[in-house]
Design a protein around this motif. Sequence first.
Motif, PDB file in Angstrom:
ATOM      1  N   MET A 147      44.806  22.684  47.077  1.00 46.83           N
ATOM      2  CA  MET A 147      43.186  23.727  47.447  1.00 46.83           C
ATOM      3  C   MET A 147      43.636  24.915  47.758  1.00 46.83           C
ATOM      4  O   MET A 147      41.922  26.103  47.292  1.00 46.83           O
ATOM      5  CB  MET A 147      42.544  23.234  48.035  1.00 46.83           C
ATOM      6  CG  MET A 147      42.581  21.111  47.429  1.00 46.83           C
ATOM      7  SD  MET A 147      42.082  21.379  46.239  1.00 46.83           S
ATOM      8  CE  MET A 147      40.270  21.918  45.795  1.00 46.83           C
ATOM      9  N   ASP A 148      43.838  25.559  49.003  1.00 51.28           N
ATOM     10  CA  ASP A 148      44.627  26.851  49.063  1.00 51.28           C
ATOM     11  C   ASP A 148      44.669  27.884  48.050  1.00 51.28           C
ATOM     12  O   ASP A 148      43.774  28.781  47.711  1.00 51.28           O
ATOM     13  CB  ASP A 148      45.144  27.234  50.341  1.00 51.28           C
ATOM     14  CG  ASP A 148      44.914  26.300  51.532  1.00 51.28           C
ATOM     15  OD1 ASP A 148      43.496  26.348  52.137  1.00 51.28           O
ATOM     16  OD2 ASP A 148      45.295  26.739  52.306  1.00 51.28           O
ATOM     17  N   LEU A 149      45.448  27.393  47.264  1.00 53.84           N
ATOM     18  CA  LEU A 149      46.091  27.949  46.124  1.00 53.84           C
ATOM     19  C   LEU A 149      44.605  28.018  45.103  1.00 53.84           C
ATOM     20  O   LEU A 149      44.521  28.843  44.308  1.00 53.84           O
ATOM     21  CB  LEU A 149      47.404  26.919  45.626  1.00 53.84           C
ATOM     22  CG  LEU A 149      47.813  27.977  44.224  1.00 53.84           C
ATOM     23  CD1 LEU A 149      47.853  28.972  43.927  1.00 53.84           C
ATOM     24  CD2 LEU A 149      48.506  27.061  43.523  1.00 53.84           C
ATOM     25  N   MET A 150      43.871  26.658  45.102  1.00 45.98           N
ATOM     26  CA  MET A 150      42.798  26.862  44.221  1.00 45.98           C
ATOM     27  C   MET A 150      41.659  28.098  44.254  1.00 45.98           C
ATOM     28  O   MET A 150      41.218  28.480  43.318  1.00 45.98           O
ATOM     29  CB  MET A 150      41.906  25.783  44.328  1.00 45.98           C
ATOM     30  CG  MET A 150      43.166  24.704  42.881  1.00 45.98           C
ATOM     31  SD  MET A 150      43.349  25.200  41.478  1.00 45.98           S
ATOM     32  CE  MET A 150      45.400  25.589  41.744  1.00 45.98           C
ATOM     33  N   SER A 151      41.249  27.920  45.367  1.00 49.91           N
ATOM     34  CA  SER A 151      40.003  29.014  46.137  1.00 49.91           C
ATOM     35  C   SER A 151      41.043  30.566  45.787  1.00 49.91           C
ATOM     36  O   SER A 151      39.771  31.766  45.601  1.00 49.91           O
ATOM     37  CB  SER A 151      40.339  28.231  47.344  1.00 49.91           C
ATOM     38  OG  SER A 151      39.734  29.501  48.757  1.00 49.91           O
ATOM     39  N   GLU A 152      42.600  30.521  46.377  1.00 50.16           N
ATOM     40  CA  GLU A 152      42.673  32.194  45.999  1.00 50.16           C
ATOM     41  C   GLU A 152      42.257  32.532  44.974  1.00 50.16           C
ATOM     42  O   GLU A 152      42.186  33.966  44.234  1.00 50.16           O
ATOM     43  CB  GLU A 152      44.531  31.826  46.726  1.00 50.16           C
ATOM     44  CG  GLU A 152      44.296  32.326  47.629  1.00 50.16           C
ATOM     45  CD  GLU A 152      44.050  33.829  49.006  1.00 50.16           C
ATOM     46  OE1 GLU A 152      43.780  34.864  48.426  1.00 50.16           O
ATOM     47  OE2 GLU A 152      43.868  32.909  50.328  1.00 50.16           O
ATOM     48  N   LEU A 153      42.769  31.664  43.839  1.00 54.57           N
ATOM     49  CA  LEU A 153      43.470  31.678  42.684  1.00 54.57           C
ATOM     50  C   LEU A 153      41.681  32.087  42.072  1.00 54.57           C
ATOM     51  O   LEU A 153      40.849  32.792  40.267  1.00 54.57           O
ATOM     52  CB  LEU A 153      43.770  30.891  41.313  1.00 54.57           C
ATOM     53  CG  LEU A 153      45.413  30.263  41.718  1.00 54.57           C
ATOM     54  CD1 LEU A 153      46.093  29.739  41.322  1.00 54.57           C
ATOM     55  CD2 LEU A 153      46.310  32.038  41.132  1.00 54.57           C
ATOM     56  N   GLU A 154      40.847  31.123  42.108  1.00 57.39           N
ATOM     57  CA  GLU A 154      39.563  31.112  41.924  1.00 57.39           C
ATOM     58  C   GLU A 154      38.836  33.161  42.375  1.00 57.39           C
ATOM     59  O   GLU A 154      38.073  33.898  41.522  1.00 57.39           O
ATOM     60  CB  GLU A 154      38.341  30.315  42.224  1.00 57.39           C
ATOM     61  CG  GLU A 154      38.830  29.032  41.702  1.00 57.39           C
ATOM     62  CD  GLU A 154      37.621  28.077  42.220  1.00 57.39           C
ATOM     63  OE1 GLU A 154      37.279  26.829  41.760  1.00 57.39           O
ATOM     64  OE2 GLU A 154      37.456  27.905  43.420  1.00 57.39           O
ATOM     65  N   GLU A 155      39.194  33.587  43.952  1.00 59.00           N
ATOM     66  CA  GLU A 155      38.469  34.470  44.169  1.00 59.00           C
ATOM     67  C   GLU A 155      39.173  35.894  43.542  1.00 59.00           C
ATOM     68  O   GLU A 155      38.676  36.157  43.480  1.00 59.00           O
ATOM     69  CB  GLU A 155      39.079  34.764  45.709  1.00 59.00           C
ATOM     70  CG  GLU A 155      38.620  35.807  46.223  1.00 59.00           C
ATOM     71  CD  GLU A 155      38.035  35.652  47.399  1.00 59.00           C
ATOM     72  OE1 GLU A 155      38.610  36.858  48.596  1.00 59.00           O
ATOM     73  OE2 GLU A 155      38.198  34.755  48.283  1.00 59.00           O
ATOM     74  N   ALA A 156      40.645  35.960  43.459  1.00 57.80           N
ATOM     75  CA  ALA A 156      41.361  36.876  42.805  1.00 57.80           C
ATOM     76  C   ALA A 156      40.454  36.455  41.157  1.00 57.80           C
ATOM     77  O   ALA A 156      41.252  37.864  40.684  1.00 57.80           O
ATOM     78  CB  ALA A 156      42.483  36.319  42.468  1.00 57.80           C
ATOM     79  N   PHE A 157      40.938  36.330  40.171  1.00 60.80           N
ATOM     80  CA  PHE A 157      40.746  35.871  38.814  1.00 60.80           C
ATOM     81  C   PHE A 157      39.323  35.720  38.390  1.00 60.80           C
ATOM     82  O   PHE A 157      38.279  35.739  37.826  1.00 60.80           O
ATOM     83  CB  PHE A 157      40.825  34.786  38.191  1.00 60.80           C
ATOM     84  CG  PHE A 157      42.557  35.388  38.202  1.00 60.80           C
ATOM     85  CD1 PHE A 157      42.642  36.547  37.558  1.00 60.80           C
ATOM     86  CD2 PHE A 157      43.375  34.718  38.770  1.00 60.80           C
ATOM     87  CE1 PHE A 157      43.895  37.051  38.001  1.00 60.80           C
ATOM     88  CE2 PHE A 157      44.849  34.820  39.225  1.00 60.80           C
ATOM     89  CZ  PHE A 157      45.181  36.037  38.823  1.00 60.80           C
ATOM     90  N   ASP A 158      37.975  35.580  39.489  1.00 56.85           N
ATOM     91  CA  ASP A 158      36.173  35.564  39.827  1.00 56.85           C
ATOM     92  C   ASP A 158      36.015  34.229  38.388  1.00 56.85           C
ATOM     93  O   ASP A 158      35.320  34.544  37.945  1.00 56.85           O
ATOM     94  CB  ASP A 158      35.987  36.635  39.636  1.00 56.85           C
ATOM     95  CG  ASP A 158      34.039  37.144  40.209  1.00 56.85           C
ATOM     96  OD1 ASP A 158      33.985  36.078  40.375  1.00 56.85           O
ATOM     97  OD2 ASP A 158      33.315  37.296  39.344  1.00 56.85           O
ATOM     98  N   ILE A 159      36.845  33.710  38.698  1.00 55.32           N
ATOM     99  CA  ILE A 159      36.088  32.202  37.820  1.00 55.32           C
ATOM    100  C   ILE A 159      36.290  31.226  38.888  1.00 55.32           C
ATOM    101  O   ILE A 159      36.842  30.891  39.675  1.00 55.32           O
ATOM    102  CB  ILE A 159      37.722  32.066  37.014  1.00 55.32           C
ATOM    103  CG1 ILE A 159      38.816  31.112  38.073  1.00 55.32           C
ATOM    104  CG2 ILE A 159      37.968  32.548  35.732  1.00 55.32           C
ATOM    105  CD1 ILE A 159      40.072  30.948  37.190  1.00 55.32           C
TER     106      ILE A 159
END
Length: 79
Positions: free
Chosen positions: A39-51
């Motif tokens: 879930m940390d990974l998903m959150s970071e990816l969502e924030e970094a790529f604005d998705i």
Amino acid sequence: MTNLDTYNKIFRGIFRKTDDELPGLKYRGIALWDSIGHMDLMSELEEAFDIRIDTQDVLAFTSYETGKEVLGKYGVAIE
């Protein structure tokens, strides 16, 4: 910074791995990639790529390589 650089940086930061250790990395394959790490990974990816990654894709994101395919569905090319 390219999308691949950003992707790798996130993986390195969360899972404390080097670039050389990322290929072949799998969910539950290391202690840090447990459900919380995921879930940390998903959150970071969502924030970094604005998705926003939907639930099916969160579940399908089972490896470093598969993650590239999942992000491609959201227009994020990781090459």
